[in-house]
Design a protein around this motif. Structure first.
Motif, short mmCIF file in Angstrom:
data_model
loop_
_atom_site.label_atom_id
_atom_site.label_comp_id
_atom_site.label_asym_id
_atom_site.label_seq_id
_atom_site.Cartn_x
_atom_site.Cartn_y
_atom_site.Cartn_z
N GLU A 161 0.84 -1.20 0.00
CA GLU A 161 0.00 0.00 0.00
C GLU A 161 0.87 1.25 0.00
O GLU A 161 0.60 2.22 -0.72
N ARG A 162 1.95 1.23 0.81
CA ARG A 162 2.84 2.39 0.87
C ARG A 162 3.65 2.52 -0.42
O ARG A 162 3.88 3.64 -0.90
N ILE A 164 2.66 1.77 -3.39
CA ILE A 164 1.76 2.35 -4.39
C ILE A 164 1.60 3.85 -4.15
O ILE A 164 1.62 4.66 -5.09
N GLU A 165 1.46 4.25 -2.88
CA GLU A 165 1.34 5.68 -2.55
C GLU A 165 2.58 6.45 -3.00
O GLU A 165 2.49 7.55 -3.55
N ARG A 166 3.76 5.88 -2.74
CA ARG A 166 5.00 6.53 -3.15
C ARG A 166 5.10 6.63 -4.67
O ARG A 166 5.53 7.64 -5.23
N ALA A 168 2.54 6.71 -6.66
CA ALA A 168 1.51 7.65 -7.09
C ALA A 168 2.00 9.09 -7.03
O ALA A 168 1.62 9.92 -7.85
N ALA A 169 2.85 9.40 -6.05
CA ALA A 169 3.38 10.76 -5.91
C ALA A 169 4.21 11.18 -7.11
O ALA A 169 4.38 12.37 -7.38
N ALA A 176 -6.37 13.08 -6.79
CA ALA A 176 -5.77 12.03 -5.95
C ALA A 176 -6.12 10.63 -6.44
O ALA A 176 -5.27 9.74 -6.47
N ASP A 177 -7.40 10.43 -6.85
CA ASP A 177 -7.80 9.11 -7.35
C ASP A 177 -7.03 8.74 -8.61
O ASP A 177 -6.60 7.59 -8.78
N ARG A 179 -4.03 9.86 -9.56
CA ARG A 179 -2.63 9.57 -9.26
C ARG A 179 -2.48 8.20 -8.62
O ARG A 179 -1.55 7.45 -8.93
N LEU A 180 -3.39 7.84 -7.73
CA LEU A 180 -3.32 6.55 -7.07
C LEU A 180 -3.52 5.41 -8.08
O LEU A 180 -2.82 4.39 -8.04
N GLY A 183 -0.45 5.16 -9.98
CA GLY A 183 0.59 4.60 -9.14
C GLY A 183 0.52 3.09 -9.08
O GLY A 183 1.55 2.40 -9.08
#
Length: 528
Positions: A161-162, A164-166, A168-169, A176-177, A179-180, A183
């Motif tokens: 999960e982390r 993917i967040e990284r 996505a940035a 936000a949706d 980018r995620l 990601g």
């Protein structure tokens, strides 16, 4: 490594591919000269200052000043390595959060993609617990339980999960949706034309097999050519087309997914043929029959031929209802998207409108290109009115393009997600604005790309005194004409806002592993 995990054998090699390490050694053996880097930065400044239609919006919404960043980059080029230069120039465009507008890396990056050979999709339990499942994998890589249905737990030692967040940035999605979603998609598949390659040559994966065992394995990044003709790598999207609205990176991913994972019958159609962009079938849900039309892309050769293909499909669709699904659609030919929309409507649809920036270069383009003459007067008047955008006019006449074709007049529902972008945004906006039916989203909004995009190569045809040739097949794409909506949403821009879903459906495990069963049931309920 977790004490409960077993080390799996290393993944096998993906066919028809090159190791990332070998590919990068080839790149580094022939670096881009310093003069070519200065040339690219200067060209980027001209495009953004003189032709980028969203520059005022992006400065306000994302607090970024790309022109000043390019000035600073120009002063700091000397000590940068080639990978650092490409990363810096890419970052300037990424921070615009505009997938239409970007730097396209030169040869040998062009036409290549880095892939791990499998895809990952996410869903959440009713309590919100996230899961990320291998949804597709090349058969050559299946080993030790790493197969469809395996659940990823960690990526290079980072909880997935982390990770993917990284990831996505580092994506340029407008919200936000978006980018995620990008990601997650780029976790295993990265076009090298639109962004630097992965830093690592291989990935350490921790996963749970479909049978419940915890394992770890190493999977190497491999590089594949997207499309080749006569032995030469090709761009997957036309560079001289005037009516495009597309996220090129996502179109590259679509074509690679198609080459790796589509059934053999689907691969036989050319990527830009209507049969390669659309699929259809009949759904049987709760005793009723519905048509299902999946539009993977609008990147097709012509609007009329595409509309004819869609018309033939919907003419035979059940009268009880039609589910239209544009999830993951990166856009493409705007006239094709709006003509397909007209085939789904019994009455004339109001298309989106487009406007230009009121700059000197835009005025020169409007004066030199007969197709742009309609925008000339309002750009000239901007000297007195102070308007930053010209008047808005439609790009196409969908009713004229679809003259004589059958129309689908039954009830309809549209399914979207955060990867529905550009011409797919335009299609979704037209579907909603013309009240063709409800919009069911797996994310709150679509990808929010609202423009007609032109390449540097195409702009050079009309503005040769302003734009010069770029080195080694490098390129730029720029949002030239911004799209605004119609009817009840007249003049509302699509860029950064997208289309808000009327109903929201969060994907379930049955959706990811069972051909979208819960999602399609939700769509059928809206038709009912």
């Amino acid at each position: 490594m977790s004490p409960t995990a077993a080390i799996a054998e290393p993944a096998r090699t993906l066919p028809e591919s090159t190791g990332l390490k070998e590919f990068m050694e080839r790149v580094e053996a022939d670096p881009l000269p310093l003069a070519a880097r200065y040339q690219l930065v200067a060209a980027a400044r001209v495009l953004l200052e003189e032709l980028y239609v969203h520059l005022p919006l992006k400065r306000a919404m994302h607090a970024t000043d790309p022109v000043q960043r390019l000035r600073l980059l120009e002063r700091r080029l000397q000590p940068l390595s080639e990978p650092q230069f490409h990363a810096e120039l890419t970052d300037v465009f990424r921070d615009l959060r505009d997938l239409h507008t970007g730097y396209q890396l030169p040869d040998p990056y062009r036409g290549h993609v880095a892939t791990l050979g499998f895809l990952v999709e996410g869903y959440a339990d009713p309590d919100g617990t996230p899961h990320h499942i291998v949804s597709k994998i090349d058969s050559s890589l299946v080993h030790a339980g790493l197969d469809v249905g395996a659940e990823l737990l960690a990526f290079n030692g980072v909880p997935v999960e982390r990770a993917i967040e990284r990831n996505a940035a580092a994506q340029a999605g407008s919200n936000a949706d978006a980018r995620l979603a990008r990601g997650l998609e780029s976790l295993t598949l990265r076009p090298l034309r639109t962004g630097p390659p992965p830093d690592e040559h291989q990935v350490l994966l921790a996963y749970r097999t479909p049978g419940g065992r915890r394992r770890e394995t190493r999977v190497p990044w491999r590089v594949r050519a997207v499309e080749q003709r006569a032995g030469r790598v090709q761009d997957p999207v036309p560079t001289l087309a005037t009516g495009l609205g597309i996220d090129v990176g996502s179109e590259v991913r679509r074509q690679v997914k198609r080459a790796l994972f589509a059934p053999p019958r689907a691969r036989r159609s050319a990527a830009r043929a209507p049969r390669g962009a659309v699929s259809h079938r009949t759904l049987r849900i709760r005793g009723r029959s519905y048509g299902y039309l999946r539009v993977f892309s609008f990147n097709v050769a012509g609007a009329r031929s595409f509309a004819e293909h869609v018309a033939r499909i919907v003419e035979d669709a059940p009268a009880g209802g039609l589910v239209v699904d544009v999830r993951g659609n990166p856009g493409g030919h705007v006239p094709a998207a709006e003509s397909a929309l007209q085939v789904l409507s019994a009455r004339p649809v109001a298309p989106v409108s487009f406007s230009l920036p009121t700059t000197r270069a835009a005025l020169a383009l409007a004066r030199s290109n007969p197709a742009f003459r309609v925008w000339t007067r309002s750009i000239q008047d901007a000297v007195e009115t102070g308007e930053v955008y010209s008047q808005a006019f439609p790009l196409t006449d969908p009713e004229a393009i679809t003259a004589g074709l059958p129309r689908y007049t039954g009830p309809k529902v549209l399914i979207t997600d955060a990867l529905s972008y550009s011409a797919a945004d335009i299609f979704a906006a037209g579907f909603q604005d013309n009240a063709l039916g409800p919009v069911l989203g797996t994310a709150r909004r679509t990808g929010a790309g609202g423009a007609n995009v032109w390449t540097h190569e195409l702009l050079r045809v009309w503005l040769p005194e302003l734009l010069g040739q770029l080195p080694r097949g490098a390129g730029f794409r720029v949002a030239l004409r911004r799209a605004t909506r119609a009817r009840g949403n007249v003049d509302v821009p699509l860029e950064d806002l997208g289309v808000q879903a009327d109903e929201l459906h969060r994907l379930t495990r049955r959706d990811v592993t069972g051909r979208n069963r819960d999602l399609l049931a939700a769509a059928a309920a809206l038709l009912g």
